[in-house]
Design a protein around this motif. Structure first.
Motif, PDB file in Angstrom:
ATOM      1  N   GLY A 340       3.326  73.616 -21.054  1.00 10.98           N
ATOM      2  CA  GLY A 340       1.942  73.770 -21.333  1.00 10.98           C
ATOM      3  C   GLY A 340       1.551  73.419 -22.675  1.00 10.98           C
ATOM      4  N   TYR A 341       2.432  73.602 -23.768  1.00  7.20           N
ATOM      5  CA  TYR A 341       2.551  73.209 -25.048  1.00  7.20           C
ATOM      6  C   TYR A 341       2.276  71.635 -24.939  1.00  7.20           C
ATOM      7  N   ALA A 342       3.019  70.842 -24.335  1.00  3.56           N
ATOM      8  CA  ALA A 342       3.286  69.614 -24.187  1.00  3.56           C
ATOM      9  C   ALA A 342       1.739  69.104 -23.916  1.00  3.56           C
ATOM     10  N   LYS A 343       1.210  69.614 -23.027  1.00  2.00           N
ATOM     11  CA  LYS A 343      -0.340  69.162 -22.476  1.00  2.00           C
ATOM     12  C   LYS A 343      -1.322  69.303 -23.629  1.00  2.00           C
ATOM     13  N   ALA A 344      -1.234  70.541 -24.110  1.00  2.00           N
ATOM     14  CA  ALA A 344      -2.125  70.837 -25.540  1.00  2.00           C
ATOM     15  C   ALA A 344      -2.012  69.839 -26.557  1.00  2.00           C
ATOM     16  N   LYS A 345      -0.447  69.628 -26.787  1.00  2.00           N
ATOM     17  CA  LYS A 345      -0.444  68.633 -27.728  1.00  2.00           C
ATOM     18  C   LYS A 345      -0.824  67.127 -27.541  1.00  2.00           C
ATOM     19  N   ASP A 346      -0.443  66.883 -26.190  1.00  2.00           N
ATOM     20  CA  ASP A 346      -1.325  65.562 -26.018  1.00  2.00           C
ATOM     21  C   ASP A 346      -2.492  65.445 -25.849  1.00  2.00           C
ATOM     22  N   ILE A 347      -3.503  66.415 -25.777  1.00  2.00           N
ATOM     23  CA  ILE A 347      -4.856  66.409 -25.741  1.00  2.00           C
ATOM     24  C   ILE A 347      -5.026  66.382 -27.249  1.00  2.00           C
ATOM     25  N   LEU A 348      -4.497  67.101 -28.112  1.00  2.13           N
ATOM     26  CA  LEU A 348      -4.713  66.949 -29.436  1.00  2.13           C
ATOM     27  C   LEU A 348      -4.531  65.445 -30.252  1.00  2.13           C
ATOM     28  N   MET A 349      -3.414  64.971 -29.629  1.00  2.93           N
ATOM     29  CA  MET A 349      -3.111  63.683 -30.054  1.00  2.93           C
ATOM     30  C   MET A 349      -4.350  62.730 -29.522  1.00  2.93           C
ATOM     31  N   VAL A 350      -4.863  62.686 -28.406  1.00  6.37           N
ATOM     32  CA  VAL A 350      -5.785  61.827 -27.970  1.00  6.37           C
ATOM     33  C   VAL A 350      -7.117  62.188 -28.919  1.00  6.37           C
ATOM     34  N   GLN A 351      -7.389  63.407 -29.219  1.00  6.27           N
ATOM     35  CA  GLN A 351      -8.568  63.942 -30.127  1.00  6.27           C
ATOM     36  C   GLN A 351      -8.456  63.030 -31.306  1.00  6.27           C
ATOM     37  N   LEU A 352      -7.060  62.910 -31.989  1.00  8.36           N
ATOM     38  CA  LEU A 352      -6.949  62.633 -33.417  1.00  8.36           C
ATOM     39  C   LEU A 352      -7.167  60.882 -33.470  1.00  8.36           C
ATOM     40  N   ARG A 353      -6.662  60.483 -32.267  1.00 11.78           N
ATOM     41  CA  ARG A 353      -6.798  58.789 -32.346  1.00 11.78           C
ATOM     42  C   ARG A 353      -8.429  58.887 -31.861  1.00 11.78           C
ATOM     43  N   SER A 354      -9.200  59.443 -30.950  1.00  8.97           N
ATOM     44  CA  SER A 354     -10.740  59.365 -30.724  1.00  8.97           C
ATOM     45  C   SER A 354     -11.347  59.519 -31.974  1.00  8.97           C
ATOM     46  N   PHE A 355     -10.973  60.540 -32.782  1.00  7.53           N
ATOM     47  CA  PHE A 355     -11.679  60.718 -34.232  1.00  7.53           C
ATOM     48  C   PHE A 355     -11.531  59.513 -35.148  1.00  7.53           C
ATOM     49  N   LYS A 356     -10.509  58.903 -34.892  1.00  4.89           N
ATOM     50  CA  LYS A 356     -10.197  57.576 -35.882  1.00  4.89           C
ATOM     51  C   LYS A 356     -11.272  56.610 -35.481  1.00  4.89           C
ATOM     52  N   LEU A 357     -11.323  56.570 -34.127  1.00  2.85           N
ATOM     53  CA  LEU A 357     -12.215  55.320 -33.416  1.00  2.85           C
ATOM     54  C   LEU A 357     -13.674  55.461 -34.033  1.00  2.85           C
ATOM     55  N   MET A 358     -14.037  56.766 -33.824  1.00  5.40           N
ATOM     56  CA  MET A 358     -15.302  57.153 -34.176  1.00  5.40           C
ATOM     57  C   MET A 358     -15.908  56.376 -35.470  1.00  5.40           C
ATOM     58  N   PHE A 359     -14.971  56.379 -36.191  1.00  6.72           N
ATOM     59  CA  PHE A 359     -15.372  55.645 -37.767  1.00  6.72           C
ATOM     60  C   PHE A 359     -15.486  54.260 -37.906  1.00  6.72           C
ATOM     61  N   ASN A 360     -14.890  53.399 -36.608  1.00  5.51           N
ATOM     62  CA  ASN A 360     -14.999  52.037 -36.424  1.00  5.51           C
ATOM     63  C   ASN A 360     -16.222  51.581 -36.092  1.00  5.51           C
ATOM     64  N   LYS A 361     -17.155  51.385 -36.956  1.00  2.00           N
ATOM     65  CA  LYS A 361     -18.451  50.690 -36.315  1.00  2.00           C
ATOM     66  C   LYS A 361     -18.551  49.707 -35.361  1.00  2.00           C
ATOM     67  N   GLU A 362     -17.399  48.666 -35.595  1.00  2.00           N
ATOM     68  CA  GLU A 362     -17.281  47.507 -34.331  1.00  2.00           C
ATOM     69  C   GLU A 362     -16.987  47.957 -33.098  1.00  2.00           C
ATOM     70  N   THR A 363     -16.315  49.159 -32.833  1.00  2.00           N
ATOM     71  CA  THR A 363     -16.213  49.378 -31.482  1.00  2.00           C
ATOM     72  C   THR A 363     -17.068  50.410 -30.701  1.00  2.00           C
ATOM     73  N   GLU A 364     -17.960  50.962 -31.595  1.00  2.00           N
ATOM     74  CA  GLU A 364     -19.212  51.698 -31.173  1.00  2.00           C
ATOM     75  C   GLU A 364     -18.540  52.771 -30.444  1.00  2.00           C
ATOM     76  N   ALA A 365     -17.407  53.545 -30.643  1.00  2.00           N
ATOM     77  CA  ALA A 365     -16.850  54.525 -30.036  1.00  2.00           C
ATOM     78  C   ALA A 365     -17.912  55.756 -30.139  1.00  2.00           C
ATOM     79  N   TYR A 366     -18.711  55.768 -31.310  1.00  2.00           N
ATOM     80  CA  TYR A 366     -19.594  56.877 -31.652  1.00  2.00           C
ATOM     81  C   TYR A 366     -20.634  56.981 -30.266  1.00  2.00           C
ATOM     82  N   LYS A 367     -20.734  56.005 -29.863  1.00  2.00           N
ATOM     83  CA  LYS A 367     -21.962  56.261 -28.439  1.00  2.00           C
ATOM     84  C   LYS A 367     -21.275  57.159 -27.248  1.00  2.00           C
ATOM     85  N   GLN A 368     -19.959  57.616 -27.242  1.00  2.00           N
ATOM     86  CA  GLN A 368     -19.332  58.502 -26.559  1.00  2.00           C
ATOM     87  C   GLN A 368     -19.603  59.880 -26.696  1.00  2.00           C
TER      88      GLN A 368
END
Length: 468
Positions: A340-368
């Protein structure tokens, strides 16, 4: 006027009543427990808590009652909740009390380490709650995993996936530095892959490399496909037939295997809708394999040009021994809690990587990004406890992550001031904290309004058929 009414209908059809009910239940659990994370340490440190509310209550509350020194209540705006702690500069910006001499029961009179614990209590509870939810899911339902190497038909791809260079039947080997173990992990890595990294696939027994570009990321984040980016590809076996559909009227049966349509060979189920969409026939000749018998049936399609069939689901595929699933049910806490801890940690890692992409204007990740309406859409349209708890666990991780951000108005912002006090030995000037708090709240409200506007914009474009 007719278009305007369609817009409103479309916007509220985004979510079903069942989805909205699931959202309210999920938020109620998350918010109450999060606020208890602040409330309990505040009480332990003999700090006065004036209000404890589920949801916000501007102007009025749906219910409230004073018990002891605290008013408990339920607001009408389901965007969160709050505890109002005496002597604290919070989102209420009620500074009248702060003009008086500090009292021993006020937040501002407490040692910095106690302030820090009170402020981080909500984040801590959400983190623990996520682990407990995933632990419970694993113990009650277990998990059924299809290893990527067992997905012998390769992947089924959306239109967007085709545009970035993937093809139906490809077998994912590697994405960047990651060797995905499941289709879901591969889909996640495709979305989060860094620009410049390589996607390696096995295509007809040849290794093909696709270099990830900013243009491809832009395609992914701007996609309006209703189909998932990639899914496991399944054989053309009929799992379900819609009642009174053309397939039903023609006598097709569950378990039939589609061999060809209009003499065009069909090797996997995703070729069926692709053929119908591409050719738009009014009538098709379908060749089936039923047990060992080959049957050919002419079928007149309906006005939408569909047959009215669905592929086999995971349960049917496993029953027919099409795929070799790995099923595991956790029977002990010593096994389930680390998983259960591993699943929660995996979601957190995805969140961190997604957050980073949000600030890349070229990828337009903010549209999600989206508002509470987008979150509501993530819930299943029919009540499903497994889906409900899975999404609630994920939201608990997301709530912990965002509240930990050092933005004034969030728990992380308050914690930042407590840490400053612990390091410097005295609190930040009150006037400075009031100004910074106001800026933070305005910023957060702006983000909230922007997310609501973006969801509205997407609903309007879906209705009017415009391209974003």
């Amino acid at each position: 006027m007719e278009d305007l009414s369609k817009i409103f209908v479309s916007f509220f059809q985004w979510i079903s009543s069942v989805q909205f009910l699931q959202l309210i239940c999920s938020l109620s659990i998350l918010v109450v427990l999060h606020e208890l994370g602040h409330f309990i340490p505040a009480k332990l440190f003999k700090t006065k808590v004036e209000r404890f509310f589920l949801f916000f209550d501007p102007k009025f509350a749906l219910w409230s009652k004073k018990i002891g020194e605290t008013v408990y209540g339920i607001g009408w705006l389901p965007l969160g909740g709050y505890v109002k702690i005496a002597g604290m500069i919070d989102e209420s910006m009620d500074t009248e009390q702060l003009k008086q001499e500090p009292q021993p029961w006020e937040f501002r009179s407490k040692p910095a380490w106690q302030k820090l614990i009170i402020m981080l209590g909500g984040v801590f509870v959400n983190a623990i709650l996520a682990i407990l939810i995933f632990t419970g899911i694993l113990m009650y339902w277990g998990e059924s995993i299809l290893p990527l190497k067992e997905a012998k038909y390769g992947i089924s791809v959306s239109e967007t996936a085709e545009k970035i260079g993937l093809m139906a039947g490809d077998k994912i080997v590697k994405i960047g530095d990651v060797t995905p173990q499941t289709i879901n992990e591969a889909a996640k890595e495709l979305v989060l892959a860094d620009v410049g990294s390589k996607i390696v696939v096995n295509r007809d027994e040849n290794l093909v490399e696709i270099v990830v570009t900013e243009a491809q990321k832009k395609l992914i984040f701007g996609s309006k496909d209703k189909k998932a980016l990639i899914e496991k590809r399944v054989p053309a076996l009929i799992g379900k037939i819609v009642s009174n559909s053309p397939a039903h009227k023609a006598g097709l049966q569950e378990g039939d295997e589609i061999v060809s349509i209009d003499m065009e060979e069909i090797a996997a189920f995703d070729q069926v809708p692709d053929y119908l969409t591409k050719n738009k026939p009014k009538e098709v000749e379908v060749t089936l394999r039923r047990n060992s018998e080959i049957i050919t049936k002419p079928i007149a399609l309906d006005a939408k040009g569909i047959l009215g069939i669905y592929p086999m689901d995971d349960y049917q595929l496993e029953k027919e021994n099409i795929f070799n699933y790995q099923n595991k049910k956790y029977t002990s806490l010593s096994e389930a809690i680390p998983a259960g801890y591993a699943k929660a940690k995996d979601i957190l890692m995805v969140q961190l990587r997604s957050f980073k992409l949000m600030f890349n204007k070229e990828t337009e990740a903010y549209k999600q990004a989206g508002s509470i309406f987008s979150i509501t859409k993530a819930f299943a349209p029919v009540w499903d406890w497994h889906s409900f708890w899975s999404l609630t666990g994920m939201l608990s991780v997301v709530l912990a992550f965002f509240n930990l951000l050092p933005i004034p108005g969030l728990d992380g912002g308050h914690a930042m001031f407590a840490l400053y006090e612990m390091i410097v030995g005295k609190p930040a000037p009150q006037k400075f904290m009031e100004i910074v708090q106001t800026i933070g709240i305005v910023f957060l409200l702006g983000l909230m309004l922007l997310s609501f506007g973006w969801d509205g914009y997407k609903a309007i474009n879906e209705t009017l058929g415009n391209k974003m």
